[in-house]
Motif scaffolding. Structure first.
Motif, PDB file in Angstrom:
ATOM      1  N   VAL A  42      -7.005   2.393  -0.108  1.00 21.83           N
ATOM      2  CA  VAL A  42      -6.254   1.553  -0.834  1.00 21.83           C
ATOM      3  C   VAL A  42      -6.713   0.230  -1.027  1.00 21.83           C
ATOM      4  CG1 VAL A  42      -4.395   0.139  -1.715  1.00 21.83           C
ATOM      5  CG2 VAL A  42      -4.074   1.718  -0.269  1.00 21.83           C
ATOM      6  N   GLN A  43      -6.706  -0.404  -2.057  1.00 24.42           N
ATOM      7  CA  GLN A  43      -8.110  -2.018  -2.300  1.00 24.42           C
ATOM      8  C   GLN A  43      -6.605  -2.906  -2.464  1.00 24.42           C
ATOM      9  OE1 GLN A  43     -10.354  -1.454  -5.724  1.00 24.42           O
ATOM     10  NE2 GLN A  43     -11.759  -0.569  -4.798  1.00 24.42           N
ATOM     11  N   LEU A  44      -6.742  -3.663  -1.815  1.00 17.47           N
ATOM     12  CA  LEU A  44      -6.924  -5.002  -2.195  1.00 17.47           C
ATOM     13  C   LEU A  44      -6.914  -6.670  -2.953  1.00 17.47           C
ATOM     14  CD1 LEU A  44      -4.852  -4.978   1.675  1.00 17.47           C
ATOM     15  CD2 LEU A  44      -4.149  -4.295  -0.319  1.00 17.47           C
ATOM     16  N   GLN A  45      -6.379  -7.121  -3.961  1.00 20.64           N
ATOM     17  CA  GLN A  45      -6.938  -8.126  -4.473  1.00 20.64           C
ATOM     18  C   GLN A  45      -7.185  -9.010  -3.175  1.00 20.64           C
ATOM     19  OE1 GLN A  45      -8.618  -8.212  -7.306  1.00 20.64           O
ATOM     20  NE2 GLN A  45      -9.549 -10.171  -6.263  1.00 20.64           N
ATOM     21  N   GLY A  88       0.985  -2.902  -3.060  1.00 17.12           N
ATOM     22  CA  GLY A  88       1.232  -2.739  -4.709  1.00 17.12           C
ATOM     23  C   GLY A  88       2.238  -3.738  -4.631  1.00 17.12           C
ATOM     24  N   THR A  89       1.589  -5.176  -4.373  1.00 13.92           N
ATOM     25  CA  THR A  89       1.561  -5.721  -4.569  1.00 13.92           C
ATOM     26  C   THR A  89       1.151  -6.917  -6.189  1.00 13.92           C
ATOM     27  OG1 THR A  89       1.632  -7.687  -3.505  1.00 13.92           O
ATOM     28  CG2 THR A  89       3.774  -6.466  -3.191  1.00 13.92           C
ATOM     29  N   GLY A  90       1.315  -7.563  -7.237  1.00 11.62           N
ATOM     30  CA  GLY A  90       0.531  -8.164  -7.709  1.00 11.62           C
ATOM     31  C   GLY A  90      -0.535  -7.075  -8.153  1.00 11.62           C
ATOM     32  N   ASP A  91      -1.320  -7.591  -8.506  1.00 12.20           N
ATOM     33  CA  ASP A  91      -2.847  -6.629  -8.090  1.00 12.20           C
ATOM     34  C   ASP A  91      -3.706  -6.388  -7.392  1.00 12.20           C
ATOM     35  OD1 ASP A  91      -4.417  -6.204 -10.559  1.00 12.20           O
ATOM     36  OD2 ASP A  91      -6.422  -7.696 -10.227  1.00 12.20           O
ATOM     37  N   ILE A 179      13.540  -8.289  -4.572  1.00 10.17           N
ATOM     38  CA  ILE A 179      12.941  -7.271  -5.351  1.00 10.17           C
ATOM     39  C   ILE A 179      12.232  -7.470  -6.492  1.00 10.17           C
ATOM     40  CG2 ILE A 179      13.291  -5.166  -6.465  1.00 10.17           C
ATOM     41  CD1 ILE A 179      12.230  -5.028  -3.391  1.00 10.17           C
ATOM     42  N   GLY A 180      13.534  -8.778  -7.377  1.00  9.72           N
ATOM     43  CA  GLY A 180      12.931  -9.030  -8.835  1.00  9.72           C
ATOM     44  C   GLY A 180      11.674  -9.923  -8.257  1.00  9.72           C
ATOM     45  N   MET A 181      11.934 -10.970  -7.416  1.00 12.42           N
ATOM     46  CA  MET A 181      10.223 -11.526  -7.312  1.00 12.42           C
ATOM     47  C   MET A 181       8.848 -11.120  -7.149  1.00 12.42           C
ATOM     48  SD  MET A 181      12.363 -14.812  -5.323  1.00 12.42           S
ATOM     49  CE  MET A 181      11.027 -14.511  -3.548  1.00 12.42           C
ATOM     50  N   ILE A 182       8.864  -9.786  -6.540  1.00 10.72           N
ATOM     51  CA  ILE A 182       7.755  -8.902  -5.718  1.00 10.72           C
ATOM     52  C   ILE A 182       7.698  -8.222  -7.338  1.00 10.72           C
ATOM     53  CG2 ILE A 182       6.637  -6.949  -5.013  1.00 10.72           C
ATOM     54  CD1 ILE A 182       8.100  -8.286  -1.978  1.00 10.72           C
ATOM     55  N   GLY A 183       8.125  -8.346  -7.676  1.00 12.20           N
ATOM     56  CA  GLY A 183       8.057  -6.854  -9.314  1.00 12.20           C
ATOM     57  C   GLY A 183       7.646  -7.290  -9.983  1.00 12.20           C
ATOM     58  N   ALA A 184       7.773  -8.827 -10.272  1.00 11.01           N
ATOM     59  CA  ALA A 184       7.563  -9.929 -11.509  1.00 11.01           C
ATOM     60  C   ALA A 184       5.469 -10.268 -11.551  1.00 11.01           C
ATOM     61  CB  ALA A 184       8.431 -11.070 -11.292  1.00 11.01           C
ATOM     62  N   PRO A 185       5.736 -10.622 -10.225  1.00 14.86           N
ATOM     63  CA  PRO A 185       4.301 -10.541 -10.543  1.00 14.86           C
ATOM     64  C   PRO A 185       3.196  -9.550 -11.023  1.00 14.86           C
ATOM     65  CG  PRO A 185       5.401 -12.283  -8.593  1.00 14.86           C
ATOM     66  CD  PRO A 185       6.379 -11.340  -9.527  1.00 14.86           C
ATOM     67  N   ASP A 192      -4.249  -5.306 -15.452  1.00 18.35           N
ATOM     68  CA  ASP A 192      -5.742  -5.616 -14.169  1.00 18.35           C
ATOM     69  C   ASP A 192      -5.845  -3.727 -13.907  1.00 18.35           C
ATOM     70  OD1 ASP A 192      -6.236  -8.003 -15.606  1.00 18.35           O
ATOM     71  OD2 ASP A 192      -6.360  -9.325 -14.388  1.00 18.35           O
ATOM     72  N   ARG A 193      -3.569  -4.072 -13.245  1.00 21.59           N
ATOM     73  CA  ARG A 193      -4.290  -2.453 -12.562  1.00 21.59           C
ATOM     74  C   ARG A 193      -4.502  -1.593 -13.963  1.00 21.59           C
ATOM     75  NH1 ARG A 193       0.230  -3.149 -11.267  1.00 21.59           N
ATOM     76  NH2 ARG A 193      -0.240  -5.011  -9.719  1.00 21.59           N
ATOM     77  N   LEU A 194      -4.025  -1.441 -15.084  1.00 18.75           N
ATOM     78  CA  LEU A 194      -4.523  -0.606 -15.957  1.00 18.75           C
ATOM     79  C   LEU A 194      -5.610  -0.027 -16.690  1.00 18.75           C
ATOM     80  CD1 LEU A 194      -1.027  -0.485 -17.660  1.00 18.75           C
ATOM     81  CD2 LEU A 194      -1.330   1.200 -15.890  1.00 18.75           C
ATOM     82  N   ARG A 195      -6.257  -1.119 -16.337  1.00 17.81           N
ATOM     83  CA  ARG A 195      -7.655  -1.294 -16.724  1.00 17.81           C
ATOM     84  C   ARG A 195      -8.473  -0.691 -16.037  1.00 17.81           C
ATOM     85  NH1 ARG A 195      -8.015  -7.740 -19.213  1.00 17.81           N
ATOM     86  NH2 ARG A 195      -6.948  -6.959 -21.427  1.00 17.81           N
ATOM     87  N   ARG A 196      -7.734  -1.149 -14.264  1.00 17.97           N
ATOM     88  CA  ARG A 196      -8.907  -0.493 -13.144  1.00 17.97           C
ATOM     89  C   ARG A 196      -8.814   0.583 -13.183  1.00 17.97           C
ATOM     90  NH1 ARG A 196      -7.426  -4.235 -10.831  1.00 17.97           N
ATOM     91  NH2 ARG A 196      -5.575  -2.984  -8.929  1.00 17.97           N
ATOM     92  N   ASP A 197      -7.334   1.159 -13.011  1.00 19.00           N
ATOM     93  CA  ASP A 197      -6.703   2.409 -12.509  1.00 19.00           C
ATOM     94  C   ASP A 197      -5.585   2.820 -12.969  1.00 19.00           C
ATOM     95  OD1 ASP A 197      -6.281   4.507 -10.270  1.00 19.00           O
ATOM     96  OD2 ASP A 197      -6.604   3.314  -8.769  1.00 19.00           O
ATOM     97  N   PRO A 198      -5.502   3.433 -14.032  1.00 20.47           N
ATOM     98  CA  PRO A 198      -4.009   3.505 -14.841  1.00 20.47           C
ATOM     99  C   PRO A 198      -3.074   4.142 -13.772  1.00 20.47           C
ATOM    100  CG  PRO A 198      -5.586   4.118 -16.360  1.00 20.47           C
ATOM    101  CD  PRO A 198      -6.668   4.120 -14.757  1.00 20.47           C
TER     102      PRO A 198
END
Length: 568
Positions: A42-45, A88-91, A179-185, A192-198
């Motif tokens: 797994v790649q972490l930003q 699983g959060t942010g980027d 959960i809402g605060m984690i999901g929003a970012p 960016d995630r979709l471009r890198r790894d859909p």
């Protein structure tokens, strides 16, 4: 309920950083984005922020689920800062596991990697606020490489007890808000995630959904929760804990201090999610001194300061934030020399030193109560996020005068007027025999300070489902008389209350920190479960007063105060 969840999300999102001093003129910060690959692929930003050219310096590391730009401590140019977005959060890719084993493993792997990077001189420190502190507490059973010190603000010691299911009652709104605060970012950075790894987007969405349903699927304290709480100390790291008595996670700091005090921990209670009071910097100065001493070896004397520093309110949270507070310092928590005084719930709605000899009963209906009046931790975070404009305009919304109709939807017990100031700081216990018509209902107790004009301001709360009457042997805190002053409930299995039959409950109220001034009174109220929690069906609760086994509130009196004398 939906509006309340949204308000909580906005409140916490606006409280993601400590109060910071203005940045001095100097070189512009250099920001380096880099992806770290974990052992399971797994790649972490990660984001490294450095003042001036990136050189080997002590590096402060924070693991955050709140996406890019969620750093919560401004450091001096002597340090680099590494923000790691949790899987699983942010980027970051992967599946969010509610700060469980995979995220904990990532903490160790990232620290080992960071220690050897060109930006690090081999000395790391940890910083966490709320969720970024929780993942660190959850990881403490592992050896954390190269870490010399840590700063932890808010955060839970046990996620089940300290935030999401306190007293065995689901704390619904904060759980949904997190959960809402984690999901929003994650959503905002999803392009960016979709471009890198859909395909990774499915993991992120699935992890957030599974974490939310996981809380609902595990109502008792089982192995799932055990993996998301304190599991021991494999390190020797000095930790500065910072929080406030009104914080939504206030219990966690006290429990973590007790677990880590042998490693040199200090506890400073002067603000968290609940806001920073006037006259305090929210312990930012202590945090900087802590890092300088334990990471860079600066001889600044921070290790010799009192290990426990408590900023007590003087009647209400609003006055506390405005600067009406008093500092008490001590060598330990609970404060050495604290004495717990029993106040009996008696006839005439009296809270008294002298329990009535004749037994009797009192009853009330359990209907959901208004969170701004009865749910101190959740109300504080909402007010800190902007709801104070409403409670300021309508102050009765933030008081307990109308929390329940006495003798109908609540029971209110109040002491006589105090003749001298009395400082209360520490955990409290409500010991009572109770019968209910509704198995699985909640016992909800609110402690308040009653001013001479009759204004009743909530200070802390106790919560306990009637399905959990037992204590874990050997885990409760008792005083020198053997009385339980901080019950440690057994939430591993439910035991539904027999309808109409009395049984004993010991309710843990989260620690209070307040000076009850002369002319004020102490009040305890039993009301229905807060509407911010998962409400149970309405029912009738009946408690015993007086005689053998009558209801008693056990309060912590600090050295120098004499509650008995103030009530005679």
């Amino acid at each position: 309920m939906g509006r309340l969840v949204l308000a909580l999300c906005l409140a916490v999102a606006g409280l993601g950083a400590w109060p910071q001093p203005a940045r001095a003129d100097g070189p512009a910060p250099v920001v380096v984005e880099q992806r770290f690959t974990t052992s399971d692929g797994v790649q972490l930003q990660t984001t490294l922020t450095s003042t001036g050219p990136v050189t080997a310096r002590p590096t402060v590391v924070e693991f955050s689920p709140y996406g890019d730009g969620s750093q919560t401590l401004e450091v001096t140019p002597d340090y680099n800062y590494l923000l790691v977005q949790i899987r699983g959060t942010g980027d970051s890719d992967g599946s969010f596991d509610a700060l469980g084993p995979a995220s904990q493993r990532d903490v160790v792997e990232v620290l080992r990697w960071a220690c050897d990077q060109p930006f690090s001189d081999g000395r790391l420190a940890l910083n966490g606020f709320s969720a970024s502190a929780i993942v660190l507490y959850n990881s403490w059973h592992q050896q954390l490489p190269c870490v010399k010190a840590a700063i932890m603000k808010s955060g839970t010691h046990e996620l089940y007890r300290d935030l999401l299911v306190p007293g065995g009652i689901l704390n619904l709104v904060p759980g949904a808000g997190v959960i809402g605060m984690i999901g929003a970012p994650a959503l905002l950075q999803g392009v960016d995630r979709l471009r890198r790894d859909p395909a990774s987007s499915l993991d992120v969405v699935g992890g957030l959904f599974a974490s939310g349903t996981g809380v609902l699927a595990h109502p008792t304290l089982d192995s799932w929760w055990a993996e998301r709480g304190w599991r021991g100390d494999a390190n020797d790291i000095p930790v500065l804990m910072v929080n406030g008595f009104y914080d939504v996670e206030s219990r966690g700091a006290f429990q973590a201090y007790q677990a880590l005090k042998d490693d040199g921990a200090h506890l400073v209670m002067e603000g968290g999610h609940d806001g920073v009071p006037v006259g305090s910097d929210g312990a930012v100065g202590e945090a900087h001194a802590w890092l300088d001493h334990y990471v860079r070896g600066v001889d600044n004397g921070i290790e010799a300061t009192p290990r426990v520093s408590l900023l007590l309110a003087k009647g209400s949270r609003a006055a506390y934030l405005a600067g009406e507070h008093v500092r008490r310092e001590a060598a330990d928590w609970p404060v050495p020399g604290t004495t717990w005084t029993d106040l009996a719930l008696g006839p005439g709605r009296a809270l008294t030193l002298d329990p009535p000899a004749a037994p009797r009963t009192a009853s009330y209906l359990t209907v959901p109560s208004l969170p701004t009046m009865t749910d101190v931790p959740n109300a504080a975070i909402l007010e800190a996020g902007g709801a104070s404009a409403l409670t300021g305009a309508l102050p009765l919304l933030a008081q307990t005068n109308l929390a329940g109709i006495d003798g109908v939807t609540g029971l209110t017990y109040t002491t006589d007027t105090l003749t001298a100031d009395v400082d209360l700081a520490g955990p409290l216990a409500l010991d009572l025999a109770l019968a209910t018509t509704t198995p699985g209902s909640g016992i909800w107790a609110v402690l308040s300070d009653v001013a001479p004009d009759g204004t009743s301001n909530p200070l802390t709360v106790g919560r306990l489902s009637t399905s959990f009457p037992g204590l874990v042997p050997g885990r409760s805190l008792s005083d020198d008389q053997g009385r339980v002053v901080q019950p440690y409930g057994d939430y591993t299995h439910r035991s539904l209350a027999p309808v109409g039959q009395f049984r004993r409950y010991q309710v843990e109220l989260w620690p209070v920190g307040n000076r009850f001034r002369a002319g004020h009174r102490i009040r305890i109220q039993l009301v229905g479960t807060s509407a911010a929690s998962l409400p149970s069906l309405p029912g009738l609760h009946t408690i015993r007063l007086g005689g053998t086994g009558g209801a008693v509130l056990r309060v912590p009196v600090l050295p120098g105060s004499d509650l008995g004398a103030a009530l005679r």
